[in-house]
Write an enzyme that holds these catalytic residues in place. Structure first.
Site, PDB file in Angstrom:
ATOM      1  N   GLU A   1      38.815  29.768  40.172  1.00 53.61           N
ATOM      2  CA  GLU A   1      38.177  29.159  39.165  1.00 53.61           C
ATOM      3  C   GLU A   1      38.312  27.533  38.885  1.00 53.61           C
ATOM      4  O   GLU A   1      38.460  26.916  37.737  1.00 53.61           O
ATOM      5  CB  GLU A   1      38.978  29.714  37.792  1.00 53.61           C
ATOM      6  CG  GLU A   1      38.815  31.404  37.763  1.00 53.61           C
ATOM      7  CD  GLU A   1      39.720  32.054  36.632  1.00 53.61           C
ATOM      8  OE1 GLU A   1      40.768  31.529  36.026  1.00 53.61           O
ATOM      9  OE2 GLU A   1      39.359  33.192  36.277  1.00 53.61           O
TER      10      GLU A   1
ATOM     11  N   GLU B   1      35.646  38.550  38.241  1.00 55.78           N
ATOM     12  CA  GLU B   1      36.696  38.981  37.569  1.00 55.78           C
ATOM     13  C   GLU B   1      36.380  39.904  36.391  1.00 55.78           C
ATOM     14  O   GLU B   1      36.096  39.253  35.451  1.00 55.78           O
ATOM     15  CB  GLU B   1      37.850  38.251  37.293  1.00 55.78           C
ATOM     16  CG  GLU B   1      38.516  37.640  38.637  1.00 55.78           C
ATOM     17  CD  GLU B   1      39.616  36.441  37.885  1.00 55.78           C
ATOM     18  OE1 GLU B   1      40.102  36.511  36.984  1.00 55.78           O
ATOM     19  OE2 GLU B   1      40.069  35.776  38.928  1.00 55.78           O
TER      20      GLU B   1
END
Length: 893
Positions: free
Chosen positions: A496, A562
């Site tokens: 991320e 995710e």
């Protein structure tokens, strides 16, 4: 690698882990060329630095007395050694982890330890060389052998291998001693409850989760120790280092039938450790065809040699799980000197495949192609096998096999952990699991967001780690370590967030083009290079429990890295780590949307099921709660993967579940528990991820078939029927069907019919695909709630009649036959367990061809159980369902 697991205050756990330890020992993989390379994995001793006054030169001499030192676990960490010697409690049980002193409070010296190992090895002759290799030390160390210091300055970095030529320091009598002083990470971080604690753990080039995360408690020694393999390697004058195998498969290929040639490219570094030039031949044989090149390596130098390309005729191609087989070729790579003497050799398993990517304009996301064919990604996020780095080939094999059994085709290795070990990749090669490998870093620690739990501001955290040079050197080393595995598909700069700009530029523009230019490199895990949603950005989620309609009707990110839900295991699993006094039911308050939980449940990171369990009736106790949680688990993960699959190549090119496993006894996001006991998440996902799968959209009632293969499936019979709570069957439709490759075909909506039938008590919907032999090739049974969204009919369901038998198919395989007599209701949601007949405890790990099985009236189902009965136990099978009382079945010969 080390086969060690903590003792837990539970009889069931002690037995199951003992069995698994034997499994690990028996099947421990030995590196090829055992006569020239072996591990130093037994007989180590250790002592804290404050108890040792002598210097390393003295400690590493055979005369120094270490009788009072503690046995050490190597590979392992300081904490694993302390636990093994009962100096510290098992941190996986109850609140025991809080009894272990944290390095942030004790200071680094508390976990700074000496490690010593005596070994026998004679002085090499005739120019032969001996090397001492460390595959991973956390965090810095000095190394001594027989009174000599081997490194000029402390070696730093958790992920940087070390290799020392110890030829001139070998003891003349063959009795050698290596001594290593291991220091903890330079910055240990404050475990203040934030993601990675206060974030400063990321200033090191190491694992970030050790200061705690929202799915794990802090590891109190921060994984300090000799955590990976230590080996002695013997070669001639020249040794082979970092071989590189590239396979090119042009065109669009099928999974079977004759193939056009593939191109094999091989290179390697050749190191001459002597004071004279050496002439010889680098060569290999693949599919019984030799390829070679004659070279001369200058004295005390290293030369990179590129062999000529080889055209492999009619290659056996490697495919991801669900799309084809995973054949591996054995490559025997050697360096032969002028007198036809083997100086060094390596055996390498080669999977012939080519990975490419392209932008899918319809989905607005990246598409992964293997051998020219597009692959719809169904993946799971992986943290690490064990939080204390107690790795074994057997455990890796079991965990990756579970992912194969879920019908997944990719594992993403999350960036707050490590670049996985070669043994993990070997298992992924075997089971057809592509690997999405993050590099070290996470937005949580590295400054993507403002965070009051962090010590430093975002600008400072954005520059982590402190030593960029060490980071890049470590990356180069780790890329060379794992780049030959066909399962490795994607390199990712971090979780991320990108690494700092200078690191990113070096990775993207220099390191990857030079060391591994055949794979997709993305800057971070939810990068816009991976996918863009309708707003033009990218992200991940949702997380936590969801109404099933979320997965089917609400479009999320086109390649979602995710997305996940709950994952509490059943009662047998909970008993392994929760004390009896803490077996307290969670209390969900629908008015506030909050859940009150016991302190141990909180400590082990329980996340709520909200009101989803109550729809099956208020749980009476924790055992009832855990049993009903499995119904929710199965439904959640089947619905998740079906929802994504229903929109493959339209909305999505892939999705990756957060997360499929835990490295400790956590209570969220797992398809099996730490002890390798699967729960219903695994089998719901297995069902929904079938390569050819019939399914029902609960939002519009559409019946559809997803074909995740390269083949057209024609002349199938599609059958839709319902069963009421008493077992009465109603045929809704029966029609011939076909579906083309990589397609979702929508047939008809049954929503009104199903809603009408389910209104009062709910109903079972059974969808089947039959082949031309009238054999079921896909069956999917849904339990549909009543008009209030409750499972009122299930709560009043009559007892089912299930006849169960079991027989051995071999030493380590059992076939269980389940038959519903047809005179009553469906035998619903039956859990099969292979158990020790005497203790009634489950045999772990065991692999079931299916589980949580529902058997229709008049139907017979067979389940195959694979296991390793290493302890030669007397075994039985337990069968227990929603409306079927538990029975223990003896296994016939």
């Amino acid at each position: 690698m080390t086969n060690f697991y903590p003792a837990v205050k539970s009889v069931s756990y002690k037995f199951s882990i003992a069995s698994f330890l034997l499994f690990c020992i028996i099947f421990q993989h030995i590196t090829a060329n055992a006569q020239s390379k072996y591990e130093l994995n037994k007989g180590w001793k250790c002592a804290p630095i404050n108890n040792v006054k002598e210097k390393g030169t003295g400690i590493s001499r055979a005369g120094y007395n270490t009788n009072a030192w503690m046995p050490a676990v190597v590979p392992g960490t300081v904490l694993t050694s302390l636990i093994a010697e009962n100096k510290m409690p098992d941190p996986f049980y109850g609140m025991n982890n809080e009894q272990i002193p944290d390095i942030y409070k004790t200071g680094r010296d508390y976990y700074t330890y000496w490690f010593v190992k005596d070994f026998k090895e004679g002085v090499p002759q005739n120019g032969s060389q001996v090397y001492l290799n460390f595959r991973g030390v956390n965090y810095s160390c000095d190394v001594f052998l027989n009174g000599h210091k081997l490194n000029d300055k402390p070696h730093s970095g958790m992920f940087l291998r070390q290799s020392y030529n110890i030829t001139k320091w070998m003891a003349k009598d063959g009795n050698n001693r290596v001594a290593v002083i291991v220091y903890p990470p330079d910055v240990v971080g404050n475990p203040n409850g934030g993601q990675g604690g206060d974030g400063t753990i990321a200033r090191n080039v190491g694992i970030q989760y050790t200061a705690g995360w929202d799915w794990i408690q802090p590891i109190k020694d921060r994984n300090t120790g000799i955590w990976d393999k230590v080996t002695i390697e013997k070669t001639g004058a020249v040794r082979i280092k970092n071989p590189h195998i590239v396979t090119l498969v042009p065109g669009v290929r099928q999974a079977d039938g004759p193939q056009q040639p593939a191109i094999i490219q091989v290179s390697a570094e050749l190191e001459n450790a002597t004071n004279l030039p050496v002439t010889g031949e680098l060569r290999y044989s693949l599919d019984n065809t030799p390829v070679s090149k004659k070279v001369t390596i200058k004295a005390n130098s290293t030369l990179t040699v590129q062999l000529n390309d080889y055209s492999l005729k009619n290659p056996k191609l490697w495919w991801p799980n669900g799309y084809g087989a995973q054949p591996l070729y054995s490559m025997h790579l050697q360096f032969i000197t002028g007198v036809n003497k083997i100086s060094d050799q390596q055996d390498i398993q080669v999977g012939v495949r080519q990975i490419t990517t392209e932008w899918n304009a319809r989905t607005e996301s990246r598409q992964i192609n293997i051998n020219g064919q597009k692959i719809f990604i169904k993946g799971g996020n992986w943290i690490i096998s064990d939080e204390m780095l107690r790795f074994s080939d057997a455990r890796y094999d079991a965990e990756v096999r579970f992912h194969r059994d879920m019908n997944l085709n990719l594992i993403r290795v999350w960036g707050g952990a490590l670049i996985e070990r070669p043994e993990f990749y070997e298992a992924c090669d075997k089971y057809g699991m592509l690997v999405f490998q993050d590099m070290w870093g996470s937005g949580d620690c590295n400054g993507r967001w403002t965070d009051p739990m962090k010590l430093d501001d975002q600008w400072t955290r954005r520059k982590y780690p402190d030593d960029h040079g060490l980071y890049l050197k470590s990356i180069e080393d780790q890329v060379k370590l794992v780049r030959n595995y066909p399962s490795l598909a994607i390199w990712c700069g971090g979780n991320e967030i990108t690494p700092p700009e200078d690191i990113l530029a070096a990775l993207r523009d220099t390191i990857m083009p030079r060391l591994d230019d055949t794979r997709w490199f993305i800057p971070y895990s939810n990068s816009e290079e991976m996918s863009r949603n309708v707003l033009g950005g990218n992200g991940d989620g949702p997380y936590g429990i969801q109404p099933l309609s979320t997965f089917w009707a609400h479009k999320t990110y086109p390649f979602n890295s995710e997305v996940g839900s709950v994952g509490v295991s059943d009662y047998e699993s909970l008993k392994r780590f929760i004390p009896v006094k803490n077996m307290v039911l969670p209390e969900y308050d629908e008015a506030t949307g909050k859940t009150k939980t016991d302190s141990v449940w909180d400590y082990h990171k329980y996340i709520g099921y909200d009101g989803f369990i109550d729809k099956y009736g208020k749980p009476k106790n924790v055992e009832d709660f855990a049993a009903k949680a499995q119904l929710v688990n199965y439904d959640q993960y089947r619905g998740l993967i079906e929802g994504f699959s229903s929109h493959m190549w339209d909305w999505y090119t892939g999705t990756i579940i957060w997360k499929t496993q835990n490295p400790w006894t956590a209570m969220r996001g797992q398809m099996y528990d730490y002890y390798l006991d699967p729960n219903a998440c695994l089998y719901g996902l297995r069902s929904g991820s079938e390569p050819l799968h019939i399914m029902y959209d609960p939002t519009d009632g559409m019946v559809m078939v997803a074909n995740n293969t390269f083949k057209t499936h024609a002349n199938m019979m599609l059958v839709a029927k319902t069963y009421d709570m008493d077992g009465k069957e109603k045929i809704l439709t029966q029609v011939f069907s076909d579906v083309t490759p990589a397609t979702v075909k929508r047939y008809l909506s049954l929503k009104k019919t199903i809603d009408d039938l389910a209104r009062d008590k709910g109903v079972f919907l059974c969808l089947q695909l039959l082949n031309t032999d009238k054999k079921i090739i896909s069956e999917n049974i849904y339990w549909v709630p009543d008009e209030k969204g409750e499972y009122s009919g299930l709560q009043k369901m009559a007892q089912g009649s299930l006849n169960s038998t079991a027989k051995y198919l071999g030493d380590d395989k059992v076939e269980v036959t389940l038959t519903n007599s047809g005179n009553g209701p469906l035998a619903f949601f039956n859990r099969l367990s292979l158990v020790n007949t005497n203790s009634k405890q489950r045999v772990l790990p065991a692999f079931y061809s299916d589980n949580y099985v529902s058997v229709l009236p008049g139907e017979t189902r067979k389940v195959i159980i694979d296991y390793k009965n290493v302890s030669k136990l007397n075994l039985s099978v337990s069968v227990a369902g929603w409306n079927v009382s538990e029975k223990i079945i003896q296994i016939s010969k």
